[in-house]
Design a protein around this motif. Structure first.
Motif, mmCIF file in Angstrom:
data_model
loop_
_atom_site.group_PDB
_atom_site.id
_atom_site.type_symbol
_atom_site.label_atom_id
_atom_site.label_comp_id
_atom_site.label_asym_id
_atom_site.label_seq_id
_atom_site.Cartn_x
_atom_site.Cartn_y
_atom_site.Cartn_z
ATOM 1 N N PHE A 1 4.321 9.722 1.868
ATOM 2 C CA PHE A 1 3.133 10.048 2.644
ATOM 3 C C PHE A 1 2.009 9.136 2.157
ATOM 4 O O PHE A 1 1.981 8.749 0.986
ATOM 5 C CB PHE A 1 2.724 11.510 2.429
ATOM 6 C CG PHE A 1 3.747 12.505 2.907
ATOM 7 C CD1 PHE A 1 3.921 12.742 4.266
ATOM 8 C CD2 PHE A 1 4.522 13.214 2.000
ATOM 9 C CE1 PHE A 1 4.864 13.662 4.702
ATOM 10 C CE2 PHE A 1 5.469 14.138 2.436
ATOM 11 C CZ PHE A 1 5.633 14.364 3.789
ATOM 12 N N HIS A 2 1.095 8.799 3.053
ATOM 13 C CA HIS A 2 -0.049 8.001 2.629
ATOM 14 C C HIS A 2 -1.321 8.653 3.136
ATOM 15 O O HIS A 2 -1.546 8.774 4.340
ATOM 16 C CB HIS A 2 0.036 6.567 3.145
ATOM 17 C CG HIS A 2 -1.031 5.691 2.582
ATOM 18 N ND1 HIS A 2 -2.160 5.353 3.277
ATOM 19 C CD2 HIS A 2 -1.157 5.126 1.354
ATOM 20 C CE1 HIS A 2 -2.935 4.587 2.527
ATOM 21 N NE2 HIS A 2 -2.363 4.446 1.355
ATOM 22 N N ARG B 1 0.818 -1.223 0.000
ATOM 23 C CA ARG B 1 0.000 0.000 0.000
ATOM 24 C C ARG B 1 0.846 1.265 0.000
ATOM 25 O O ARG B 1 0.364 2.343 -0.369
ATOM 26 C CB ARG B 1 -0.968 -0.001 1.177
ATOM 27 C CG ARG B 1 -0.335 0.138 2.547
ATOM 28 C CD ARG B 1 -1.402 0.062 3.645
ATOM 29 N NE ARG B 1 -0.853 0.114 4.980
ATOM 30 C CZ ARG B 1 -0.338 -0.926 5.626
ATOM 31 N NH1 ARG B 1 -0.284 -2.099 5.020
ATOM 32 N NH2 ARG B 1 0.134 -0.804 6.858
ATOM 33 N N TYR B 2 2.115 1.165 0.419
ATOM 34 C CA TYR B 2 2.969 2.346 0.447
ATOM 35 C C TYR B 2 3.797 2.500 -0.825
ATOM 36 O O TYR B 2 4.578 3.440 -0.945
ATOM 37 C CB TYR B 2 3.906 2.307 1.659
ATOM 38 C CG TYR B 2 3.182 2.331 2.984
ATOM 39 C CD1 TYR B 2 2.000 3.064 3.146
ATOM 40 C CD2 TYR B 2 3.654 1.614 4.075
ATOM 41 C CE1 TYR B 2 1.329 3.082 4.347
ATOM 42 C CE2 TYR B 2 2.987 1.628 5.287
ATOM 43 C CZ TYR B 2 1.821 2.360 5.423
ATOM 44 O OH TYR B 2 1.147 2.376 6.623
ATOM 45 N N GLY C 1 8.681 3.444 2.026
ATOM 46 C CA GLY C 1 7.967 2.880 0.886
ATOM 47 C C GLY C 1 8.887 2.774 -0.312
ATOM 48 O O GLY C 1 10.102 2.630 -0.176
ATOM 49 N N ASP C 2 8.295 2.882 -1.488
ATOM 50 C CA ASP C 2 9.088 2.791 -2.715
ATOM 51 C C ASP C 2 8.300 3.396 -3.863
ATOM 52 O O ASP C 2 7.104 3.684 -3.735
ATOM 53 C CB ASP C 2 9.445 1.333 -3.031
ATOM 54 C CG ASP C 2 8.224 0.464 -3.256
ATOM 55 O OD1 ASP C 2 7.605 0.550 -4.333
ATOM 56 O OD2 ASP C 2 7.858 -0.310 -2.342
ATOM 57 N N ILE C 3 8.982 3.580 -4.995
ATOM 58 C CA ILE C 3 8.291 4.011 -6.207
ATOM 59 C C ILE C 3 8.260 2.876 -7.227
ATOM 60 O O ILE C 3 8.014 3.099 -8.402
ATOM 61 C CB ILE C 3 8.914 5.287 -6.806
ATOM 62 C CG1 ILE C 3 10.406 5.102 -7.090
ATOM 63 C CG2 ILE C 3 8.678 6.475 -5.879
ATOM 64 C CD1 ILE C 3 11.024 6.260 -7.871
ATOM 65 N N GLY C 4 8.499 1.666 -6.736
ATOM 66 C CA GLY C 4 8.448 0.481 -7.590
ATOM 67 C C GLY C 4 9.515 -0.508 -7.186
ATOM 68 O O GLY C 4 10.565 -0.127 -6.641
ATOM 69 N N THR C 5 9.266 -1.780 -7.437
ATOM 70 C CA THR C 5 10.306 -2.782 -7.258
ATOM 71 C C THR C 5 11.234 -2.744 -8.466
ATOM 72 O O THR C 5 10.831 -2.322 -9.549
ATOM 73 C CB THR C 5 9.700 -4.184 -7.110
ATOM 74 O OG1 THR C 5 8.923 -4.499 -8.276
ATOM 75 C CG2 THR C 5 8.819 -4.266 -5.879
#
Length: 562
Positions: A326-327, A291-292, A494-498
């Motif tokens: 941020f979520h 979700r993050y 979190g991340d912006i992608g694997t």
């Protein structure tokens, strides 16, 4: 021979920048190309991004007066990348990046400028403190897309104003520091948006395309001129390998299996496994929370699993493009935090009220440190951004806009924003020991008043200073938090992608665990294991390699590299 419903030369799976460019280069080399996209919208995570690409030795950089040496770029990347990434892959990127960009600017409406954006580790051998390896797309008029613009993904809320108004990188600074004329510029852009009639009556899309929308929109315009079809809501189900060669794929079309044969190859460009919680549980213990992730919801690793099913090897599946996010409750992904952490008047603390990192470092480094802190101590998810009233008035903090009263923000944003008349009262609001947070702030303030951060060295590196406030001295990143009331907002690792995925070679061919190519199968972008390993050398090393290896793959399968 399989019984195909359709045959093409090249099938591209995914409609992000890497997939769109590989399709375009293939079509330009006289191949019959089809693009399939799982989602109902096209553009992938690329469309939601800043659209930046990291390109050493480019023509725009030379025009700006920066003479780059590709060997320096290779030295810089090689030292940062994981040891298991072959030299040949890194060299292929460095050698092909500038020719790729030259081709894009000559054959599409997409135009890039090199920016003085320092490399994230500019102090390392081969790094550039001057920048000019990061390139950003210029705005373009989206009207030539016609009806296709309605299905182009919106920019991320972190890369647009109010969730709908597109803006360019330079405009970010204009609004952030409220430079002279900023109100007039904002009013002009908003007027153009609202007066785009009659289109405005039926769509929220801003047809002035910027950042990732400009990149993907411009590539789609060029594809439309070539007559390349893009099928939406057409997920990949299986790859077909016959006699050792990849001969086609099974997709789902109108709810039924649809078999597509390929004469030259399949390019997998469907992103990572960002939103697949089961794959995260199995592969990425440091980044467990889907979700993050800032990736789009359709990034569930389907094409990585399809590649594995036909014998493909994988590499660095534990890796991700880490980021603090941020979520906002109710949103389907995290909002990347880039600028806010470097601005004066804020700090990040863990749940014990302690600082534990240089807030102004690159988002990948900060995201990694947050994730490791959470894994080791369990007190960093969430961490808290603490800021004072002067910061609240001057600058944004994720979804919180300056100058805009709190009550005008959405209920979801108001839920996550905490406020106190004093640091001690604020600590109570977020379940933190008031004495611990007060001591942290006092210690930070004492040094920040002198422009110093002896604990974590915030504001010393060239990258830190880039996002600081140039109007503030002696350190553009540091100011005491002493103007109450005080505020806190949760921020997560979190991340912006694997970015671990299928193992590839220097031609973007997918290889098995022994390193032997699977003929006819290619992978680019986050579908493939990144040539950066687990590092993040500079802004644009996500989309830059995706496009470069998309260019390389299409040329390889059509003989364009001969």
């Amino acid at each position: 021979m399989s019984n195909w419903d359709k045959e093409v030369d090249i099938l591209v799976v995914g409609s992000g920048a890497g997939g769109l460019l590989s399709a375009l280069v293939g079509a330009d080399n006289r191949a019959d190309v089809l693009i399939v996209e799982k989602a109902a919208l096209w553009g992938g995570t690329s469309a939601t991004s800043g659209g930046g690409i990291w390109i050493p030795g480019s023509d725009p950089a030379k025009a700006a007066g920066f003479e780059d040496d590709p060997d320096d770029a290779f030295t810089y990347l090689r030292a940062l990348s994981a040891d298991n990434v072959p030299d040949a892959n890194i060299r292929a990127y460095v050698d092909n990046a500038a020719p790729m960009l030259r081709w894009v600017m000559a054959n599409t409406p997409v135009q890039y400028m090199a920016f003085p954006y320092p490399d994230y580790h500019a102090e390392n051998p081969g790094g550039s403190a001057q920048g000019f390896r990061t390139h950003l797309p210029m705005p373009i008029d989206g009207r030539p897309l016609g009806a296709d613009i309605r299905k182009l993904r919106f920019a991320s809320p972190a890369a647009s104003l109010f969730g709908y108004l597109n803006w360019h990188f330079s405009e970010t600074y204009e609004l952030l520091y409220r430079a002279k004329g900023w109100i007039r510029h904002l009013v002009v852009n908003m007027s153009k948006y609202w007066l785009d009639l009659p289109f405005r009556l039926t769509s929220r899309k801003d047809r002035r395309l910027t950042l990732g929308n400009a990149l993907t929109g411009g590539l789609r315009m060029a594809l439309n001129r070539q007559g390349v079809p893009l099928w939406l809501e057409t997920p990949l189900r299986d790859l077909v390998r016959e006699g050792g060669k990849l001969t086609g794929a099974v997709v789902e079309r109108d709810g039924k299996p649809y078999r597509i044969g390929v004469r030259k190859g399949v390019v997998l460009a469907a992103g990572g496994y960002d939103k697949n919680q089961a794959m995260r549980d199995g592969h990425s213990p440091l980044y467990p929370a889907a979700r993050y992730s800032g990736g789009v919801t359709s990034n569930t690793g389907d094409s990585i699993r399809a590649g594995e099913a036909v014998g493909a090897g994988t590499l660095n599946m534990q890796s991700a493009w880490a980021a603090p996010v941020f979520h906002v409750p109710g949103e389907d992904r995290g909002r990347l935090c880039t600028v806010e952490r470097a601005l004066p008047g804020c700090i990040m603390v863990n749940q014990r009220g302690e600082r534990y990192l240089n807030e102004a470092a690159s988002y990948h480094i900060v995201g990694q440190q947050m994730a490791r802190r959470q894994a080791d101590h369990g007190d960093a998810s969430p961490s808290w951004m603490i800021f004072d009233h002067e910061y609240r008035h001057k600058f944004p903090m994720g979804p919180l806009y300056p100058l805009m009263p709190t009550f005008l923000h959405s209920r979801a944003v108001r839920r996550i924003l905490k406020q106190g008349r004093s640091i001690e009262q604020l600590a109570g609001k977020i379940g933190m020991d008031p004495a611990a947070l007060s001591a942290t702030v006092a210690r930070f303030n004492m040094h920040a008043a002198k422009g110093e951060d002896p604990e974590f060295h915030r504001g010393e590196a060239a990258y830190d200073k880039m996002y600081g406030d140039p109007r503030h001295g002696p350190n553009p990143c540091l100011r005491p938090l002493d103007k109450g009331p005080y505020y806190a907002m949760p921020i997560y690792p979190g991340d912006i992608g694997t970015n671990g995925g299928l193992r590839t070679n220097a031609h973007a061919q997918v290889v098995d665990e022994a390193g032997k190519p699977i003929p006819g199968l290619y992978a680019v972008g986050n579908n493939a294991a990144s040539a950066m390993g687990e590092s993040y050398p500079g802004a644009g090393v996500t989309i830059g390699p995706a496009m470069t290896f998309g260019y390389v793959a299409a040329r390889h399968m059509t003989g364009g590299n001969a």
